[in-house]
Motif scaffolding. Sequence first.
Motif, PDB file in Angstrom:
ATOM      1  N   ILE A   1       2.036 -19.363  10.735  1.00 51.37           N
ATOM      2  CA  ILE A   1       3.469 -19.471  10.458  1.00 51.37           C
ATOM      3  C   ILE A   1       3.834 -18.652   9.226  1.00 51.37           C
ATOM      4  CG2 ILE A   1       5.322 -21.065   9.798  1.00 51.37           C
ATOM      5  CD1 ILE A   1       3.999 -23.183  11.528  1.00 51.37           C
ATOM      6  N   LEU A   2       2.982 -18.692   8.198  1.00 53.12           N
ATOM      7  CA  LEU A   2       3.243 -17.873   7.015  1.00 53.12           C
ATOM      8  C   LEU A   2       3.242 -16.393   7.370  1.00 53.12           C
ATOM      9  CD1 LEU A   2       3.050 -20.384   5.197  1.00 53.12           C
ATOM     10  CD2 LEU A   2       1.669 -19.025   3.629  1.00 53.12           C
ATOM     11  N   SER A   3       2.338 -15.970   8.224  1.00 51.18           N
ATOM     12  CA  SER A   3       2.281 -14.560   8.625  1.00 51.18           C
ATOM     13  C   SER A   3       3.553 -14.150   9.347  1.00 51.18           C
ATOM     14  CB  SER A   3       1.058 -14.321   9.519  1.00 51.18           C
ATOM     15  OG  SER A   3      -0.140 -14.544   8.808  1.00 51.18           O
TER      16      SER A   3
ATOM     17  N   ALA B   1       2.799 -15.053   1.731  1.00 51.39           N
ATOM     18  CA  ALA B   1       1.405 -15.245   1.341  1.00 51.39           C
ATOM     19  C   ALA B   1       1.257 -16.605   0.667  1.00 51.39           C
ATOM     20  CB  ALA B   1       0.959 -14.132   0.392  1.00 51.39           C
ATOM     21  N   GLU B   2       0.015 -17.023   0.479  1.00 53.12           N
ATOM     22  CA  GLU B   2      -0.245 -18.331  -0.143  1.00 53.12           C
ATOM     23  C   GLU B   2       0.446 -18.461  -1.495  1.00 53.12           C
ATOM     24  OE1 GLU B   2      -4.136 -20.114  -2.193  1.00 53.12           O
ATOM     25  OE2 GLU B   2      -4.339 -19.967  -0.014  1.00 53.12           O
TER      26      GLU B   2
ATOM     27  N   ARG C   1      12.671 -19.388   3.906  1.00 53.69           N
ATOM     28  CA  ARG C   1      12.315 -18.192   4.673  1.00 53.69           C
ATOM     29  C   ARG C   1      11.548 -18.560   5.945  1.00 53.69           C
ATOM     30  NH1 ARG C   1      10.092 -12.658   1.885  1.00 53.69           N
ATOM     31  NH2 ARG C   1       9.704 -11.458   3.798  1.00 53.69           N
ATOM     32  N   ILE C   2      10.675 -19.535   5.837  1.00 53.94           N
ATOM     33  CA  ILE C   2       9.936 -20.001   7.013  1.00 53.94           C
ATOM     34  C   ILE C   2      10.888 -20.523   8.079  1.00 53.94           C
ATOM     35  CG2 ILE C   2       8.427 -21.875   7.816  1.00 53.94           C
ATOM     36  CD1 ILE C   2       6.853 -21.503   5.176  1.00 53.94           C
TER      37      ILE C   2
ATOM     38  N   GLY D   1      -8.350 -23.703  13.313  1.00 59.27           N
ATOM     39  CA  GLY D   1      -8.400 -22.309  12.888  1.00 59.27           C
ATOM     40  C   GLY D   1      -7.091 -21.773  12.349  1.00 59.27           C
ATOM     41  N   LEU D   2      -6.008 -22.527  12.530  1.00 55.79           N
ATOM     42  CA  LEU D   2      -4.692 -22.042  12.105  1.00 55.79           C
ATOM     43  C   LEU D   2      -4.325 -22.484  10.694  1.00 55.79           C
ATOM     44  CD1 LEU D   2      -2.644 -22.681  15.387  1.00 55.79           C
ATOM     45  CD2 LEU D   2      -3.769 -20.561  14.636  1.00 55.79           C
ATOM     46  N   TRP D   3      -5.031 -23.481  10.178  1.00 54.75           N
ATOM     47  CA  TRP D   3      -4.684 -24.042   8.877  1.00 54.75           C
ATOM     48  C   TRP D   3      -5.518 -23.420   7.758  1.00 54.75           C
ATOM     49  CZ3 TRP D   3      -0.785 -27.533   8.057  1.00 54.75           C
ATOM     50  CH2 TRP D   3      -0.235 -28.146   9.190  1.00 54.75           C
TER      51      TRP D   3
END
Length: 416
Positions: A148-150, A155-156, A172-173, A276-278
């Motif tokens: 979702i961030l991508s 970025a983190e 923004r998300i 794998g997504l987190w």
Amino acid sequence: MTRRRALLGAGLAAALPVRAGARAVLTVAAFPLVDEIARAATPAWQRLHPEVELRVLSRQYSDHHTAMTTALSTAVALPDVMALESSFVGRFAQGGGLEDLRQPPYEVERFRARLVPYAYEQAVARNGAVVAMPADIGPGTLLYRQDILSRAALAEDDLTRSWEHYVAAGARIKARTGAYLIAHVQEIKDILIRSGLRPGEGLYFDTDSRVLVNSPRFERAFEVAREARRQGLDARVPAWSNDWAEGFKRGRLATELSGAWLAGQLNSFIAPGTRGLWRAAPLPEGASAAYGGAFYAMPRHAAPARKALAWDFIRLMTLDPQLQLQAFKAYDAFPALLATHEDAFFSEPLPFLGGQPARRLWREAARRISAAPVHKQNQFAEEVVQTELDKVLNRAKPIRQALADAEQLLERRARR
């Protein structure tokens, strides 16, 4: 901030008198998943005391703590050992119903240096008594969906640099992906009121019972929560509800502020399809907070003949590195025993977190957490503050007025 799954448990029963010639029984009252961890320790217990049966009595989380409250107040149906969630340790400590483990023959202070400092300190009552031993802890972390961030081109660091950046990233998300930043803005408030505590300060009261809620710490917590709500960034669903779980499964929630144990629970039963997504990150602004944890305590009026056995069980569950690591690997129970923290398991990649060795991050977080003094009115204060936040969010009540009203009510209660 509990970390226990809502599993069905057996009813709690009083320990029956041992008949002549019958095998001795040690009763341990627990809640999910502590009950499973205790049962898994049965082989180790049998090696230590082959003549004593270990009987683990289980109830649901809330039912267990209600039953323990009643048992301590009436001295009826007391187990030999009781497990307590961290938030209940301070409340029970004020009542005097738990054994002071500083005293002979326990002398728990000799083990203090072997345990995560804040966890040990959580069990220290205002009179200095140590009423429980920590078994596992819940260092706070920010979990976020990397995919979702991508999609939002973030970025983190956009989440962790500051709380203002966290909220801006949430806007923004939502605009670019439609996902909510968080399940409920209460989680933001809960972190912020735990940040920046000075020596002698608890969450709501200081060591002299002065009320602390009408302060910049609470004002900022309310302001950040209100701004996130104003921008529509929370899904307005409570933790552990069906909607909360569905939000994770369907990618409607981009982040979560919780204990490190949540990553394991997302993987095992809440949202295994998101493996794998987190990713895991520090809390915004490097905030430190503890989310839950399990302790073992001895009721003061439990059967004297089994006190030595009860103490042996508590030491086994809290000071044995092998059992601590066993609970960590099987149940995501982050160990309070420092001797385990250099084990290679902490550096192993977590497939659920995309191969990130996140346990090292959580280990560092645990070392930064400070224990806040627990006041007997903390539970009531939590309800008062949350009620005032709801008025700010839903009725546009001014924040300063809300905190002033909370202060006034708590001052009256503290004088009782």
